[in-house]
Write a protein that holds these residues in place. Structure first.
Motif, short mmCIF file in Angstrom:
data_model
loop_
_atom_site.label_atom_id
_atom_site.label_comp_id
_atom_site.label_asym_id
_atom_site.label_seq_id
_atom_site.Cartn_x
_atom_site.Cartn_y
_atom_site.Cartn_z
N ARG A 143 16.26 -10.82 4.91
CA ARG A 143 16.37 -9.64 4.04
C ARG A 143 16.94 -10.01 2.67
NH1 ARG A 143 21.69 -8.46 3.88
NH2 ARG A 143 22.97 -9.24 5.60
N TRP A 183 14.20 -10.17 -3.62
CA TRP A 183 12.98 -9.59 -3.06
C TRP A 183 12.80 -8.15 -3.55
CZ3 TRP A 183 10.80 -13.64 -1.77
CH2 TRP A 183 11.23 -14.54 -0.80
N SER A 184 11.58 -7.79 -3.80
CA SER A 184 11.29 -6.38 -4.02
C SER A 184 11.32 -5.68 -2.67
CB SER A 184 9.91 -6.21 -4.66
OG SER A 184 8.90 -6.57 -3.73
N PRO A 185 11.54 -4.36 -2.65
CA PRO A 185 11.53 -3.65 -1.37
C PRO A 185 10.22 -3.85 -0.60
CG PRO A 185 12.44 -2.25 -3.09
CD PRO A 185 11.90 -3.47 -3.77
N GLU A 186 9.10 -3.92 -1.32
CA GLU A 186 7.81 -4.09 -0.66
C GLU A 186 7.71 -5.47 0.00
OE1 GLU A 186 7.79 -1.05 -3.68
OE2 GLU A 186 8.21 -3.21 -3.86
N THR A 187 8.16 -6.50 -0.73
CA THR A 187 8.11 -7.85 -0.17
C THR A 187 9.02 -7.96 1.04
OG1 THR A 187 7.64 -8.79 -2.36
CG2 THR A 187 8.46 -10.29 -0.67
N ARG A 188 10.25 -7.44 0.90
CA ARG A 188 11.21 -7.52 2.01
C ARG A 188 10.64 -6.89 3.27
NH1 ARG A 188 15.04 -5.26 -0.36
NH2 ARG A 188 16.15 -7.14 -1.06
N ALA A 189 10.01 -5.75 3.13
CA ALA A 189 9.45 -5.05 4.30
C ALA A 189 8.37 -5.87 4.99
CB ALA A 189 8.89 -3.70 3.86
N GLN A 190 7.67 -6.69 4.21
CA GLN A 190 6.57 -7.48 4.78
C GLN A 190 7.02 -8.79 5.39
OE1 GLN A 190 4.05 -7.05 0.97
NE2 GLN A 190 2.52 -7.34 2.58
N GLU A 198 10.57 -9.95 6.13
CA GLU A 198 11.87 -10.16 6.78
C GLU A 198 11.72 -10.64 8.22
OE1 GLU A 198 16.04 -7.82 7.82
OE2 GLU A 198 14.53 -6.81 6.60
N THR A 243 3.01 -13.87 5.11
CA THR A 243 4.33 -14.01 4.50
C THR A 243 4.23 -14.77 3.18
OG1 THR A 243 5.31 -14.05 6.71
CG2 THR A 243 6.68 -14.82 4.89
#
Length: 405
Positions: free
Chosen positions: A244, A211-218, A220, A304
């Motif tokens: 995560r 996951w990119s950090p942006e995707t993970r934040a959205q 998780e 998601t």
């Protein structure tokens, strides 16, 4: 003690070991259960925290098809399962005063959904049958004696303990959830005796992806429901949870064997399985921009799914391309989660080392049961049923003694 009674040691107090103890005791054997922990059934209790799923109401052939392993003896397992199938397990629970019900998913639960009451009643029954429990005994080895009996070696704290038995059932689990006692430490002991053990692999576990950090934040912790999930040509329906590190969820667990076979594991997700690609395109009608927003409104495609599609496919400039990706979103997986986190393990004592009675060919009088053996099954009641099934066979075999060829 009556010298005519067979004396049997059970090493491991999980479902397989306790079932073996119960069956052997009912056949007149003097049974002693050894376990490294202060109490038995620890993994059984952990499995029941979210509702004890004892078995499944699937028909026999569907049930049988859930089991696999290297050189897996399907026809032999068929006979094992006939002797103690899902109906037998529900009847067994009822005899303990624990009635069960089948959910719409096929999973069979006690009405209380709790493991502790059933385990307490089970242990009480075992004590009434004369089963002796030796807790805090760490098994360290065994050896055949000149009189044909088997000596087992344990450590109680730092004190060595030795005892001799007519038969021994090994039921120490695989290597998942080691805090419950299934550490896999027995592997080196059996390998030193020339027994082949197929290396353990995580089964019924989550898988990781980048996951990119942006995707993970959205995403998780968010559920993805009503999906079709495919891997290596096999497709299942169900739901996943985005984590995560990647994904968790029953269809992913069930596809674990297929994923482990792939040099580069990939899953394909159909986010809208009830619609054809053509129907999704038609529902977009005159949309010309903001395709993710429009898909959320017109397809009910949740945020998601949109975040995952955006990471792997970027922005879309036409409805057809988005529809194609939504129906077959390919996500590369990097690896399974660590074995210690897995619900169960694949691998274990090779089937070639065991006879039809689950006795080790190289160690007559020593039997194996449960996740120590190289079989695997998905959650949903199949995994725990397999533990009971093999415990049932090993207990019967140990009580009867070796079958001469």
């Amino acid at each position: 003690m009556d010298n005519s009674r067979r004396e049997i040691a059970i090493i491991g107090g999980g479902p397989a070991g306790l079932r073996a103890a119960e069956v052997a005791a009912r056949r007149g054997a003097a049974v002693t259960v050894f376990d490294a922990k202060p109490s038995v059934g620890r993994k059984f209790l952990v499995a029941g925290r979210s509702g004890l799923n004892l078995t499944n109401s699937a028909d026999f052939e569907t049930f049988l098809a859930q089991y696999s392993g290297r050189d897996f003896p399907v026809e032999r397992w068929r006979e094992y399962l006939k002797d103690f199938d899902n109906y037998h397990l529900s009847d067994w629970a009822a005899e303990l005063g624990v009635d069960t019900f089948a959910a719409s998913s096929g999973k069979v639960f006690p009405f209380s959904k709790k493991a502790a009451p059933l385990l307490r009643r089970w242990v009480l029954r075992l004590r009434e049958l004369g089963v002796v429990f030796r807790m805090k005994h760490q098994w360290t080895g065994l050896a055949k004696q000149s009189d044909g009996r088997i000596q087992i070696d344990c450590l109680q704290g730092d004190q060595p303990v030795q005892a001799r038995f007519d038969a021994v059932v090994l039921a120490m689990g695989g290597a998942s959830w080691p805090q419950t006692g299934s550490t896999g430490s027995w592997v080196s002991i059996l390998e030193a005796q020339g027994v082949e053990v197929v290396p353990f692999a995580a089964a019924n576990c989550g898988w990781e992806c980048d996951w990119s950090p942006e995707t993970r934040a959205q995403i998780e912790g968010k559920p993805l429901q009503n999906l079709k999930l495919s891997a290596n040509g096999r497709t299942l329906t169900g739901e996943l949870v985005a984590t995560r590190y990647g994904f968790e969820g029953t269809p992913l667990y069930t596809l674990g064997r297929e994923l482990r076979r792939m040099a580069s594991p990939v899953i394909e997700i159909d986010f809208k399985p009830t619609f054809t690609e053509a129907r999704l395109i038609a529902k977009m009608e005159s949309a010309r921009r903001n395709f993710y927003k429009e898909a959320g409104l017109r397809w009910k495609l949740n945020e998601t799914a949109c975040a995952i599609l955006r990471q792997y496919y970027g922005e879309f400039h036409d409805a057809a391309s988005l529809a194609q990706a939504a129906k077959c979103c390919r996500i590369p997986l990097t690896q399974a989660r660590p074995i210690a986190e897995a619900i169960s393990t694949a691998g274990g004592v090779a089937w070639s080392e065991l006879d039809a009675q689950l006795m080790l060919k190289q160690l007559p009088g020593v039997y194996c049961a449960g996740e120590m053996i190289d079989w695997e099954a998905p959650t949903g009641g199949f995994l725990i049923q397999g533990c009971f099934v093999t415990g049932n066979v090993a207990g019967q075999s140990a009580a009867a003694g070796p079958v001469m060829a």
